[in-house]
Each structure stands twice: as C-alpha cells, then as structure tokens.
Design a protein around this motif. Structure first.
Motif, mmCIF file in Angstrom:
data_model
loop_
_atom_site.group_PDB
_atom_site.id
_atom_site.type_symbol
_atom_site.label_atom_id
_atom_site.label_comp_id
_atom_site.label_asym_id
_atom_site.label_seq_id
_atom_site.Cartn_x
_atom_site.Cartn_y
_atom_site.Cartn_z
ATOM 1 N N TYR A 1 114.449 -16.662 -30.253
ATOM 2 C CA TYR A 1 114.265 -17.456 -29.187
ATOM 3 C C TYR A 1 114.296 -17.643 -27.955
ATOM 4 O O TYR A 1 114.311 -16.976 -26.868
ATOM 5 N N LYS A 2 116.000 -16.748 -28.171
ATOM 6 C CA LYS A 2 116.007 -16.587 -26.325
ATOM 7 C C LYS A 2 116.175 -15.438 -25.950
ATOM 8 O O LYS A 2 115.703 -15.509 -24.854
ATOM 9 N N ARG A 3 115.314 -14.588 -26.526
ATOM 10 C CA ARG A 3 115.372 -13.198 -25.939
ATOM 11 C C ARG A 3 113.429 -13.487 -24.943
ATOM 12 O O ARG A 3 113.312 -13.126 -24.382
ATOM 13 N N ILE A 4 112.649 -14.605 -26.139
ATOM 14 C CA ILE A 4 111.619 -14.877 -25.701
ATOM 15 C C ILE A 4 111.783 -15.474 -24.406
ATOM 16 O O ILE A 4 110.809 -15.235 -23.880
ATOM 17 N N LEU A 5 112.621 -16.620 -24.303
ATOM 18 C CA LEU A 5 112.381 -17.256 -23.151
ATOM 19 C C LEU A 5 112.593 -16.385 -21.852
ATOM 20 O O LEU A 5 112.089 -16.260 -21.163
ATOM 21 N N GLU A 6 113.746 -15.462 -22.171
ATOM 22 C CA GLU A 6 114.200 -14.425 -20.573
ATOM 23 C C GLU A 6 112.993 -13.226 -20.517
ATOM 24 O O GLU A 6 112.860 -13.140 -19.844
ATOM 25 N N VAL A 7 112.148 -12.884 -22.152
ATOM 26 C CA VAL A 7 110.997 -11.965 -21.394
ATOM 27 C C VAL A 7 109.902 -12.426 -20.472
ATOM 28 O O VAL A 7 109.698 -12.456 -19.993
ATOM 29 N N MET A 8 109.578 -14.272 -21.410
ATOM 30 C CA MET A 8 108.606 -14.607 -20.611
ATOM 31 C C MET A 8 109.142 -15.026 -19.345
ATOM 32 O O MET A 8 108.112 -15.001 -18.591
ATOM 33 N N SER A 9 110.150 -15.579 -18.800
ATOM 34 C CA SER A 9 110.445 -15.370 -17.407
ATOM 35 C C SER A 9 110.303 -15.188 -16.812
ATOM 36 O O SER A 9 110.565 -14.420 -15.216
ATOM 37 N N ARG A 10 110.449 -13.287 -17.394
ATOM 38 C CA ARG A 10 110.316 -12.073 -15.949
ATOM 39 C C ARG A 10 110.025 -11.462 -16.915
ATOM 40 O O ARG A 10 110.990 -10.002 -17.439
ATOM 41 N N PRO A 11 108.933 -10.690 -17.484
ATOM 42 C CA PRO A 11 108.751 -9.627 -18.359
ATOM 43 C C PRO A 11 108.591 -8.168 -17.454
ATOM 44 O O PRO A 11 109.017 -8.453 -15.934
ATOM 45 N N GLU A 12 109.064 -6.941 -18.313
ATOM 46 C CA GLU A 12 109.233 -5.887 -17.462
ATOM 47 C C GLU A 12 108.868 -5.546 -17.011
ATOM 48 O O GLU A 12 108.733 -4.893 -15.544
ATOM 49 N N LEU A 13 106.941 -5.646 -17.029
ATOM 50 C CA LEU A 13 106.319 -4.912 -16.449
ATOM 51 C C LEU A 13 105.700 -5.224 -14.685
ATOM 52 O O LEU A 13 105.122 -4.730 -14.083
ATOM 53 N N PHE A 14 106.749 -6.587 -14.164
ATOM 54 C CA PHE A 14 106.868 -7.073 -12.921
ATOM 55 C C PHE A 14 106.938 -5.903 -12.575
ATOM 56 O O PHE A 14 106.662 -5.105 -11.643
#
Length: 884
Positions: free
Chosen positions: A815-828
């Motif tokens: 759950y926590k990781r989902i929120l981190e990744v969605m707010s800034r995916p590494e592909l940026f």
DNA sequence: AACGGGAGCGCG
DNA sequence: AAAGCGCGCTCCCGTT
C-alpha cells in the motif's frame, strides 16, 4: 436524361499508358461539362499525386457519361448504353493500366460487381491491367475506406513502375511436418523472428455454458484451440498446423508440447516481432505456458506513429510495402477452408510482419521522443497486460447470483407498473403506431417476431417515443440527433407524468442486469473475468477495455463490489488524485491552480466555494458549517467561504452528512464544471448540465457569468488554450510531456468549421489526458517490476487508477509503496520529466468501490489480533486471519 | 443471417 | 449555427 451535358468527354492525353475511370458525372461536373472537378475528383487527383502518378498524364473519364437523374448510381441499363463509348475510348487511348473507381466502371469493363472483395486485386485482360478500387465518394463518406484506397493507388503506382503484374513475394514456405523440417526450423530460429497464431476464437479460455444457455439449447461451443503457429525468419516462413482439421499428419498432444518447448528454447535468444502480440502471447501462455513476449510489435509501432488510422495487418502491408491484398475470411482462418490457401495466408502474415518491423523501426528513429514512449511504455505494457489478462479479475459469484435475482425483481416490478399504462393498446409494426387492443384478434398479437401486432417493447425507443408523444400526447421536450423525439434520461427527468419514474427505474435495472451481470457470465472462468485491454484503443494513449469492459463498471456498490479478491488476497485500488487538473496546472502554469496545489488545497472544492461565493448561493449552509467546525459565531459570508476552502472538503463533507448539507454533491458538481470549462465547454452546455444533473434552472446570464468568473479565477488558462490551438493549427499536431503526438489534420484547415474547432479542443484535452494515462502506466510498470506475482497482481487499469490483488500479509508494505511510486514513477528520470506541481495518489483496501484507507483498515484488523480465541485454535499457528 | 448505425447509458 | 475530451455494451431497426 435531364442533364445539361450529354455524353461528356474525358480529359487528358488522347494516347497514354494510364487511364482512370469513374462512375458518372455529378452535378458540379454536369454544370461545367468537365469530369472530375468536384470533391471526389479532387480526392482522386490528390491520391494519384501522393502515389507518385501525375494525374495530367492520365486519361480520366467515367463509365457513364451523362449525369443520372437525381444523382443516383447508374443502372445496369445505363451502364450498358455507355459501354460501347467507353470501349471506343480505350481503343483510342490504348492504356496499359486502368484504374476502376467503384462498382460501376468495374461492371462496365469487367462484367461483375462486388467492389469490397475485388478491390486491390489487379486483373489482366487483353493486355491491359485493370485495378479496381473504391469510388472516391465512398471514401469521403466512410473514413475507414481511406487506408485501402490509398493502398490500392500505391499498388497501382507499383504496377506502372514495374511495368506489369506485381511479382510474387519471395516467400519460402516450409510446412513443418517431419523431424527434418523441425530440425531445419529450429536451426533457423535466430535473429529477428516474427510469429503469429491463427485461433478458432478470440477468448482463449473454454467457458462453461450457463444453466440458462443449457436450458435454451444453445450448441456446445468448440474447444478453444490454436489452429496454427507461424514463424518468420530472414530465410523462411514456417507453418506448424497445431490443430488444423485438414492437416493430414496431425501432432499428438505430447508432440505439440514437446515441439513448443524446443521452439521456446530458441525463442529466448531471438528478437521477437509480432503484430498485436499481446493476443498471441496470451494464447501461448494459456495453452502452452510459455512466455513469448515481443520485443517489437508492429501494430503498436504503427499506432504510436499514426493514432488516427487503422492498424490492421489487412492494410499495412499494402500501404507500406505495396503488397496485394491477401486476407482470407474468418472461417478459413479458423481452419474451415482449403489448406493451401490457409498456409499461404499464414506465411504472408509473418513475412510481412517481419518486413514491417524494419520499416517502422526506421520511422521511429526519426522521432526519438515517440520512440521512447514506444520502447519504455508500450512494449513493457504488452507483458504487463498479458499477465493481467491471464490472471483475470476475481468475482464474488455468490453475491452476483443474489444481485441478479434482485435486479430481475426490480425489472419485473417496473414492467408491471409500465404495462398498466399500455394495457389498452398494441404496437402495429406496419404503421408504427398503437392501435386499440380490442380491434385486434388475440391470436394475432405477437405470435412470432414477424407478426404485425406486438406487445409494447419498453426497450424500443421508437415504440416508446410513439407511446409517450403520440398516444399519451406528452409534449416533446427534445429531439435526438436523428430527429426522433428523445426519450433519454435527461428528457424523462423533466417529464411531468408518473410513467417517467417507472421508465427510469426500468432502464437502470435493465442496464445493470444485461450489461454487467448477464454480460459478465459468458466470460466467467473459475470465478474470474479476463477482460482484454487494448493498448491502441484510443487516440490519446489511454487504453480501452473490452470483453467485458472493466472500465465502465457502475460505481453503484451493488455492482462494483462484486469485483474483489479471492481468499488470502485483498483488492487494492489506487488512483492519481485530481490528476488531470494537476497536469492542466502544470502545462498552463496557471498561478492560482499551482498555488492551490502547492498549499494542498483541493481544486474541485476551491472551484465549488468560489462559484458559491460568486453566486451568493448556500449562504446559510456555508456559515452554519463553518460555525460548527470552528465553534465560533459571527462569520461574514466571504470569510466563511475562505475558511471553508482552508478547512477542505473532507471535514466539510463529514459534518455536512450530520447536518444534512450536501457538500459532497457540491464538490462533485464543481468537478464537472472544472472539466467542462477546462476543455472548452460553452455556457449553454453548462446551463443544460446544471439542469439535468442538479435540477437547477439557471439563467443564461448566470451561466455566462459563471464561465467568465471561472477564467478570472484561473486567469492563465485562456493563454494556454490559445497556445495549444495555435500549435495544432501551425504544426498539425500537439505533444504530451512524454512525447506522444496527437495528430490533428483538421486543425490545419483553420476554417472555423465544426471539425476544425473540435480539433482545437482536442489539442487542449489530449496532452492532459495522455500524460495522466502515461503516469498511471509508468507506475504500473514499476510496481509489477518491484513486486512479483507471489505477492501482487495487477488486474487492470482504469485511466488514472490501477487495480491490484495483493497477498494479505503484504498489504501494508505494498500500500505504502504504491502511493510512493504513483506520485513519482522512476520513468520520469528516463523521460527527463520534472514537474512543479505535486502529484498525489490515494488507495483503498477491500472490494472495489467499498475499500478503506490504510488507517481504517488497520483499525479493523486490531480486534482480530487482540481477541484470542476462547478455545485453542485449530488453525495452524502463524496463519493470519483473512482480511474481509 | 450478418452487419452497421443510432439511441441510450455505463465509466474516467 | 454549431463550441468539454476519451471509450464499450446492449438494444433496436433497417439494410444486404
């Protein structure tokens, strides 16, 4: 014949190699006495030029040379009358190549019709090569005909260039039916290898018949099978007839599995090319358990290079390689036709797919931004969605059965009520009107579908329209685009008759039952649906979804919560919060929007409060809410509004629920205003929207003022709108932040036409919608990579949301990781994207549409842990209690 | 019998 | 004169 010009002559050199023959003069031509000068004529000339043929070197004429009455298609008799004349001209001009535009010239010169089948297939007669294609007027009417039409002209140009019938492709077809052929093939599987399947269905799973189907006696469907596997290498095309009924030497099941295993070993070292490989990879995974994911998919390549046209292998080899049409019909593809034709077709598919890879590869090299989207997003998504579709989404089938019964009861009740109004009449199908039941013999009503008299069908808008507006004589409130009196929800809501309510109830329940409950059953395999996601489904880059469409499941918890996770697992839905507004803020640089997001203010709420403040609406409610929340009295309206903006929608909605103030609705309404005005909605539509959705009748002036106020509040939006419009007009396309292009040829016209204006609005919407989608996909790609299938499955995406199935013991971590990744995916980083607006994600745990946030979820877990069982547990120690 | 468009409605 | 965008599914109805 009532036309001005009789026996109109052709135009062009009287002796030339190339002749173009159309149908008959239109009004424009008749008036001027010259053929091919109207819209159709221009289209033909342009198309010839594009294909590299100078129209001025062609002799251009028609098969019928007088304008037929009322511009109708010439009859066979008229064609016969003119045939002698046309043949005379051919003798004079002595063409070697003749392009036939549509059925009429084809009938005249070749003696048969059926342009759909005949087009693109050159025919040689008396030393002349005839190539039939569509009539340009048909292309103007139906844009789908455009690709085959241009392809045909390309082939025509090739025939002229090469001086004769096109040479056969250098195919080297190998039917793999012996150990030595197998060895030969395996040795050759290296480098770039294309592969393709023919299957006997599109859905790879055997679906058990429902009790209803068994009762109605439907035939038992064929077992789902891969008919054949084709592989294309530099040297050859290998055909493996896995389940073709005409195969004289069929493989045993063991032999098939063994062969696939041996091919699989070789494929691991190959550069795999497919056309719509998501389909083939899914079938290979379902039927053989191998993971044949493409490195390059020609369908997706063409999609990213040209989102506007068709991406089917039916036309791409013709358009890009000058190939001849080679499609066979569906039954033949399923193995229901001759074997040689099947083999040739299969060979060409992999032959051309492999060739297209090099053509599209070069085209992608010319636009590195587009290429990056293809490589970093589209191709990884093939694997992601093959897995998602393979895994499927879990359905609570027990509750589904209950809901089905409930809805059926609802429908029955509504029908009983409706029939009370219509009991005196029956529908006369011949006059399309209602007649007194007593005037018709009972035995004549609805005996079968062909009977003249039928019971009223409430699902028929034609019958319903006649009933409401002719029989009941209710006033017509609106008409549909086609001119019929509308019976839509919007109209019924304004209909002053008790029947309206019953109709709305009937429709709602009917929709839920047929589209969702019944609609799902035929895809249900072991309590799971396996929807198909189309990566090329939209022009903006969003995905579409079908069979069934997971992206249109009603928010009504009755239906939505049927989608959940099996025991041991839990569904998590995560979505990007207000993502389109945030992107609009970023792209426009609007100061008010950016500031709001920087401060963490909910923009839909902000818009709502500003609109209320402007209109002076809901004064008492605003002040009462603020008083209740701050425990202070004496607020002025303006201060209270500001305070309410600061407090935010969460607290206001909570207390509003207690006080009976619909703050949640208010925010929802503002959300629609935001999207509407953001993307170019006009005040008139806003007025209609307010009426239909909230029963608020505002004045024209009020509606106009609301729009003005909106753009005063977000005052940088208009300049951004103008920038986008200008870009589309000048460049013919706009781009999103990931580099995706939205090509808008209609904007270039810049003639103020409806289409041109629509294109300009798309220029505003597309980059926003497109980037929102790409963020979502980037996050999905990353989360799949970070968590394996032992703990997490992505079961689908819904534009700005991802649906996961998570193993129960991993809920908190993931759950926590989902929120981190969605707010800034590494592909940026790969795309060098740096945003000034913060992106936020929200997630909820539990059945879809009824999930809760992490804190609430934790609170629910505690009692289970704190209260030990009174007796020693029989369950094995260490196994946690299931959530939900 | 199969196909395609329109109407109506579900979603973001 | 016209002015949110993007989809898919079911049903009816007319056409081939």
């Amino acid at each position: 014949m009532g036309c001005k010009t009789v026996c109109m002559d052709g135009v062009g050199p009287r002796k030339t190699k190339v002749m173009v023959i159309g149908e008959a003069p239109g009004a424009t031509e008749d008036e001027a006495g010259v053929p091919f000068i109207g819209r159709s004529g221009k289209l033909v000339r342009d198309a010839l030029l594009n294909a590299g043929i100078d129209p001025d070197t062609c002799y251009i004429t028609n098969a019928v040379n007088c304008r037929p009455p009322e511009n109708k298609t010439p009859t066979s008799a008229q064609i016969r009358e003119c045939r002698r004349w046309v043949q005379e001209r051919i003798k004079q001009v002595k063409p070697k190549y003749v392009l036939l535009l549509g059925n009429v010239p084809m009938e005249s010169l070749l003696g048969f019709t059926g342009i759909k089948k005949a087009r693109g297939n050159p025919i040689e007669r008396d030393g002349i090569i005839y190539l039939p294609t569509y009539h340009p007027a048909y292309v103007l009417r139906d844009p789908r005909a455009e690709a085959p039409f241009t392809a045909d002209l390309k082939l025509f140009a090739r025939i002229i260039r090469e001086g004769g019938m096109p040479a056969e492709e250098d195919l080297n077809v190998v039917l793999v039916n012996s150990p030595s052929k197998i060895r030969q093939m395996l040795d050759d599987l290296k480098g770039t290898v294309s592969y393709d399947l023919e299957t006997n269905d599109l859905y790879p799973w055997d679906v058990p018949l429902t009790p209803k189907e068994i009762a109605s006696g439907v035939p038992i469907p064929n077992k789902k099978q891969i008919v054949s596997l084709q592989l294309g290498t530099r040297k050859a095309q290998y055909i493996i007839l896995l389940n073709h009924p005409e195969n004289p030497v069929p493989f045993t099941e063991d032999e098939k599995q063994d062969l696939i295993t041996r091919i699989d070993k070789r494929m691991r070292n190959c550069y795999i090319v497919t056309h719509n490989g998501k389909f083939d990879a899914l079938w290979m995974l379902v039927h053989f358990g191998v993971r044949w994911f493409p490195s390059f998919d020609t369908m997706l390549a063409h999609y990213i290079l040209d989102e506007n046209s068709l991406h089917t292998l039916k036309v791409l080899p013709q358009v890009f390689l000058g190939a001849m049409p080679y499609d066979i019909n569906v039954e033949e593809k399923k193995g229901g036709g001759s074997l040689p034709a099947f083999i040739k077709y299969g060979a060409k598919d992999v032959y051309y797919t492999r060739k297209l890879r090099f053509v599209f590869g070069k085209m992608l090299d010319e636009d590195t931004a587009v290429k990056r989207v293809f490589e970093e997003i589209l191709m990884p998504c093939v694997e992601l969605f093959v897995e998602a579709e393979y895994h499927g989404v879990y359905i609570d089938t027990e509750r589904m059965d209950e809901v089905e019964i409930y809805l059926q009861e609802k429908i029955d009740e509504a029908e009983v009520e409706l029939n009370r109004y219509s009991s005196k009449v029956v529908w006369d199908t011949s006059t399309k009107s209602f007649v007194d039941r007593k005037t018709v013999a009972i035995g004549d009503i609805g005996v079968n579908k062909r009977s003249q008299y039928q019971e009223l069908n409430w699902g028929s808008s034609q019958q319903l329209g006649a009933f409401l507006y002719n029989y009941l004589k209710l006033p017509i409130i609106e008409k549909t685009e086609g001119g019929a009196p509308s019976t839509s929800e919007s109209v019924l809501l304004r209909t002053d008759h008790k029947i309206a309510r019953a109709l709305l109830d009937y429709r709602a329940a009917q929709k839920q039952l047929t589209a969702f409950i019944d609609g799902w059953r035929r895809y249900l395999v072991d309590s799971r649906l396996h929807p198909s996601f189309k990566l090329h489904g939209t022009v903006t880059g969003r995905l579409s979804c079908e069979n069934p469409n997971l992206q249109q499941v009603p928010r009504d918890p009755k239906i939505r919560t049927l989608i959940t996770a099996p025991p041991g697992w839990t569904m998590i839905e995560a979505d990007l919060s207000q993502i389109e507004m945030r992107i609009a803020a970023e792209l426009s640089g609007d100061k008010a929007l950016l500031e709001a997001y920087r401060l963490g203010i909910d923009v839909h709420w902000l818009t709502a409060m500003r609109e209320i403040g402007r209109a002076g609406a809901m004064k008492d409610e605003v002040i009462a809410t603020v008083e209740a929340l701050t425990q202070k009295k004496g607020w002025s309206f303006g201060d209270a509004i500001d305070e309410l903006i600061r407090i935010g929608p969460k607290a206001a909605e909570a207390i509003g629920k207690e006080m009976g103030i619909p703050w949640k609705e208010t925010r929802k309404k503002a959300k629609a205003i935001n999207f509407g005005y953001l993307y170019g909605m006009w005040w008139k539509k806003f007025r209609i929207y307010a009426r239909d959705n909230y029963g608020v009748d505002i004045t024209d002036l009020d509606a106009q003022n609301s729009r003005i106020a909106y753009f005063e509040l977000y005052s940088d939006l208009p300049q951004w709108h103008n920038r986008q419009r200008r870009k589309a007009r000048v460049d013919g396309y706009v781009r999103s932040l990931t580099g995706r292009k939205r090509r808008l040829p209609d904007a270039v016209r810049n003639d103020g036409s409806y289409d041109a204006q629509a294109a300009e609005r798309q220029a505003i919407n597309s980059p926003v919608q497109s980037f929102a989608n790409d963020i979502n996909l980037m996050a999905a790609i990353q989360l799949r990579k970070e968590f394996g299938p032992d703990v997490l499955h992505i079961v689908g995406t819904v534009h700005d949301a991802i649906l996961f199935e998570v193993r129960n013991d991993m809920i908190e971590v993931i759950y926590k990781r989902i929120l981190e990744v969605m707010s800034r995916p590494e592909l940026f980083d790969v795309f060098r994207i740096r945003l000034s607006v913060p992106i936020e994600a929200e997630a909820s745990i539990g059945p879809w549409g009824a999930g809760v946030d992490l804190e609430t979820w934790r609170a629910k877990q505690r009692p289970a842990v704190r209260t030990p069982p009174m007796r020693p547990a029989k369950r094995p120690v260490g196994k946690r209690r299931l959530a939900m």
